[in-house]
Motif scaffolding. Structure first.
Motif, PDB file in Angstrom:
ATOM      1  N   GLU A 169       0.833  -1.202   0.000  1.00 39.42           N
ATOM      2  CA  GLU A 169       0.000   0.000   0.000  1.00 39.42           C
ATOM      3  C   GLU A 169       0.871   1.257   0.000  1.00 39.42           C
TER       4      GLU A 169
ATOM      5  N   ASP B  93      -4.257  -0.195 -12.947  1.00 43.70           N
ATOM      6  CA  ASP B  93      -4.009  -1.634 -13.058  1.00 43.70           C
ATOM      7  C   ASP B  93      -2.777  -1.993 -12.246  1.00 43.70           C
TER       8      ASP B  93
ATOM      9  N   MET C 280      -5.026  -9.291  -2.843  1.00 44.01           N
ATOM     10  CA  MET C 280      -6.445  -9.174  -3.173  1.00 44.01           C
ATOM     11  C   MET C 280      -7.053  -7.933  -2.536  1.00 44.01           C
ATOM     12  N   ASN C 281      -6.707  -7.677  -1.289  1.00 40.35           N
ATOM     13  CA  ASN C 281      -7.269  -6.513  -0.596  1.00 40.35           C
ATOM     14  C   ASN C 281      -6.834  -5.194  -1.219  1.00 40.35           C
TER      15      ASN C 281
ATOM     16  N   GLY D 283      -6.372  -4.920  -4.479  1.00 40.78           N
ATOM     17  CA  GLY D 283      -6.833  -4.917  -5.855  1.00 40.78           C
ATOM     18  C   GLY D 283      -5.748  -5.282  -6.857  1.00 40.78           C
TER      19      GLY D 283
ATOM     20  N   GLN E 247      -3.995  -7.893  -9.168  1.00 42.48           N
ATOM     21  CA  GLN E 247      -4.343  -9.165  -9.811  1.00 42.48           C
ATOM     22  C   GLN E 247      -3.124 -10.085  -9.815  1.00 42.48           C
TER      23      GLN E 247
END
Length: 336
Positions: free
Chosen positions: A40, A65, A95-96, A98, A100
């Protein structure tokens, strides 16, 4: 609004997963920071860096993306529940945020597991998304020269490339020198090369908030601090090896620690464990001589090792000194 005239800078982030995990391990075990890279925090840094390079407000630099590529063991090869747990934990984090995930099965060559084809897959996805989603900037977190053709293709379609790269050297637990350095060809081809090792060291010294946020916060609220249970009843080790069968619960002291690895005292062969075998607490908080509880496991070479390791209170040896030496095993079999 027409995308071509939009003031928004669309950013795509592409991780060479093993490269990134190697970097994170370095800061956790080798660097004085002793903390892992926060995904993050890294994304927030990327937005600020892209905004600076593109000369726009940071609100206009948005990651649209993010993709993470990595070779991974099959379920059959990763029967050890701890390995599967840590893979799932990484999946949850990605996943948390976002991000991929793209996984490719590791292949065994010459008796060693190797990652093949990840660079090609990453390159194809990055080029396709740059074209179809009109990415303005592709951020590549990698260091291998295999990505040079991708960068050249992105340059031809007008997509700028930012390369986050690291340069460091250290000795591993075996005393072997390990070097991580980005390919010079990569650095020459990209639009925005960013020497992250310099950025981080300078930023930490200057207490830059964006750089500080690049690391996972190691502090935990008291409510989440691991409790210290009372020591289990100890018995004398028996049999030709002190470890016992797989699943046996043991309790002993740490013999030595180095770079994310250590050994638990258990003659005649001390038991190897790594940071991934800890069930609670921080590996960097362990010290040689600390008492730990563990379960006996088997590694990929079919050798005894310590699993589910956690620090415990030292037992009162005065109560049991007549029974055995200061190495002990709790001879209960754990549920598997």
């Amino acid at each position: 609004m027409n995308q071509m005239n939009s003031p928004l800078i669309r950013v795509g982030v592409f991780y060479d997963g093993n490269y990134f995990l190697k970097i994170s391990d370095y800061y956790y075990f080798q660097h004085e920071r002793k903390a892992r890279i926060s995904l993050e925090g890294l994304h927030e840094y990327i937005r600020h860096q892209v905004a600076e390079e593109e000369d726009v407000d940071v609100r206009l630099a948005q990651i649209t993306d993010a993709h993470f590529f990595r070779g991974r063991l099959s379920a059959t090869e990763a029967r050890d529940k701890d390995r599967l747990f840590h893979d799932r934990l990484l999946d949850d984090i990605l996943m948390n945020l976002g991000v991929q995930t793209h996984y490719m099965a590791l292949k065994t060559r010459d008796g060693r597991l190797q990652e093949k084809g990840i660079d090609v897959w990453l390159s194809l996805e990055a080029l396709e998304l740059a074209l179809h989603k009109t990415l303005d900037v592709v951020v590549l977190i990698a260091g291998d020269s295999d990505y040079v053709p991708l960068i050249r293709k992105l340059n031809t379609v007008g997509t700028r490339v930012m390369l986050l790269n690291w340069d460091f050297k250290y000795e591993d637990f075996k005393g072997e020198t390990r070097v991580t350095r980005a390919s010079q060809q990569l650095l020459e081809q990209v639009t925005y090369p960013v020497a992250m090792h310099d950025v981080i060291d300078r930023g930490l010294q200057a207490q830059d908030e964006v750089v500080e946020a690049l690391f996972v916060n190691q502090s935990e609220p008291a409510a989440f601090a691991p409790s210290t249970p009372s020591a289990p009843k100890l018995v004398r080790p028996t049999g030709p090896t002190a470890a016992g069968p797989v699943g046996t619960m043991g309790m002993s002291t740490i013999k030595n620690l180095k770079n994310g690895f250590g050994f638990v005292v258990m003659p005649p062969n001390n038991l190897f464990f790594s940071y991934a075998d800890l069930t609670e607490g921080d590996f960097n908080d362990l010290r040689e001589g600390d008492w730990v509880e563990f379960t006996v496991g088997r590694n990929h070479r079919d050798e005894d090792c310590a699993r589910n390791v956690r620090k415990v209170t030292a037992p009162q040896l005065s109560d049991i000194e007549d029974e055995y030496e200061p190495v002990s095993v709790h001879a209960a079999t754990a549920e598997l």
